[in-house]
Design an enzyme around this catalytic site. Structure first.
Site, mmCIF file in Angstrom:
data_model
loop_
_atom_site.group_PDB
_atom_site.id
_atom_site.type_symbol
_atom_site.label_atom_id
_atom_site.label_comp_id
_atom_site.label_asym_id
_atom_site.label_seq_id
_atom_site.Cartn_x
_atom_site.Cartn_y
_atom_site.Cartn_z
ATOM 1 N N GLY A 71 27.324 43.727 91.866
ATOM 2 C CA GLY A 71 26.119 44.165 91.597
ATOM 3 C C GLY A 71 25.816 45.117 90.853
ATOM 4 O O GLY A 71 26.617 45.554 90.047
ATOM 5 N N LEU A 72 24.978 45.963 91.463
ATOM 6 C CA LEU A 72 24.269 47.185 90.634
ATOM 7 C C LEU A 72 23.952 46.953 89.292
ATOM 8 O O LEU A 72 24.417 48.013 88.288
ATOM 9 C CB LEU A 72 25.251 48.264 90.642
ATOM 10 C CG LEU A 72 25.442 48.644 92.398
ATOM 11 C CD1 LEU A 72 26.340 49.681 92.615
ATOM 12 C CD2 LEU A 72 23.979 49.014 93.074
ATOM 13 N N CYS A 73 23.557 45.781 88.773
ATOM 14 C CA CYS A 73 23.040 45.662 87.330
ATOM 15 C C CYS A 73 22.014 45.137 87.080
ATOM 16 O O CYS A 73 21.566 44.288 86.261
ATOM 17 C CB CYS A 73 24.331 44.701 86.618
ATOM 18 S SG CYS A 73 24.729 43.154 87.634
ATOM 19 N N GLY A 74 20.854 45.640 87.997
ATOM 20 C CA GLY A 74 19.394 45.267 87.619
ATOM 21 C C GLY A 74 19.388 43.801 88.014
ATOM 22 O O GLY A 74 19.719 43.418 89.093
#
Length: 290
Positions: free
Chosen positions: A88-91
């Site tokens: 994750g952590l990709c908008g």
């Protein structure tokens, strides 16, 4: 009045977070360069392959055409291959692809069709299973793959083709994000079975070919490769899109952390000034009392 110690701890915590997001932004930028080059280098090959396939399909679109081209004669059962990231952590990268797939599934089910879902990437699996648990038929784990290659696409294509040969579905569509730039990644749905010419593809009508042994025989060999090629191209587009989205998201997170640090620092200074002022008032009041 806020506790000075708590404010100081919050400032230090946000500073630590900013260091992490900045580091992740730099890593994503480095990975993006390689992923973008790979995606852009694959596009001319994919476009040329599709053009040749379109020409062959037009020439061999008769009764003897392979099922991968002509279909099963029905479109009742649809397989959705949802391709997202392992992390994750990709908008909104993962969410936008999953949203497009769920919307497509809802439209098919509303039309009375049967939907089956195969996921590639842990984040897509987690999102899809919450809403389409009964439609879930499989998952491809690429978490141990450092750099996606054509072999990975072939493995996925083999799984899809085996399911098609077994009569598990009539139509297959892949969902991925087409890379445009660091800010924009376009969620895309592309039908791969039966073969469908992507929008904007023009067949090689200006060139004449003699096919041996026949168009049908060549198509029977090329169509499975076409499925693998489409999946590989989608994986490369996804790789660039993921890193671009992560770079953008971490840049925003770093900026937000900086703004929060500034606000907390102002609040800390004001609170400290208030404490000093109160202490001075107490000292002065005590001196006057004496």
């Amino acid at each position: 009045m806020p506790n000075l110690k708590d404010l100081k701890n919050r400032i230090e915590s946000v500073k630590s977070t900013r260091k992490i997001t900045k580091a992740m932004q730099m890593v994503a930028a480095a990975k993006l360069r390689r992923a973008q080059d790979a995606a852009e280098m694959s596009r001319p090959y994919t476009e040329r392959f599709n053009a040749v396939m379109a020409g062959l399909a037009a020439a061999a679109g008769g009764e003897g055409a392979p099922k991968l081209l002509s279909g099963t004669g029905s479109d009742q059962v649809h397989l959705l291959v949802v391709m997202t990231a392992e992390r994750g952590l990709c908008g909104g990268f993962n969410g936008n692809i999953s949203k497009l797939a769920r919307s497509h599934a809802a439209e098919l089910e509303a039309a009375g069709k049967t939907v089956k879902v195969l996921t590639v990437g842990k984040k897509g699996r987690d999102a899809i299973r919450r809403d389409l648990e009964d439609s879930f038929v499989g998952h491809v784990d690429l978490s141990e793959v450092k750099r996606v290659g054509y072999d990975n696409a072939q493995d996925i294509a083999r799984d899809v083709l085996n399911r098609f040969d077994a009569g598990e579905f009539d139509v297959a569509t892949i969902f991925y994000a087409k890379f445009q730039n660091v800010v924009t990644q376009i969620p895309t749905a592309q039908q791969i079975i039966p073969f469908s010419v992507p929008e904007g593809t023009e067949a090689d009508e200006g060139t004449l070919y003699d096919y041996e042994p026949s168009e049908e025989a060549i198509l029977a060999d090329l169509l499975p490769r076409g499925v693998a090629t489409a999946i590989f191209s989608a994986l490369l587009e996804n790789g660039a899109s993921e890193q671009g989205a992560r770079m953008s998201a971490m840049d925003n997170a770093t900026r937000n952390a900086g703004e929060m640090i500034d606000k907390l620092t102002i609040e800390f200074n004001r609170s400290r000034q208030a404490v000093i002022t109160n202490e001075l008032i107490e000292i002065i009041s005590g001196a006057e009392a004496l």
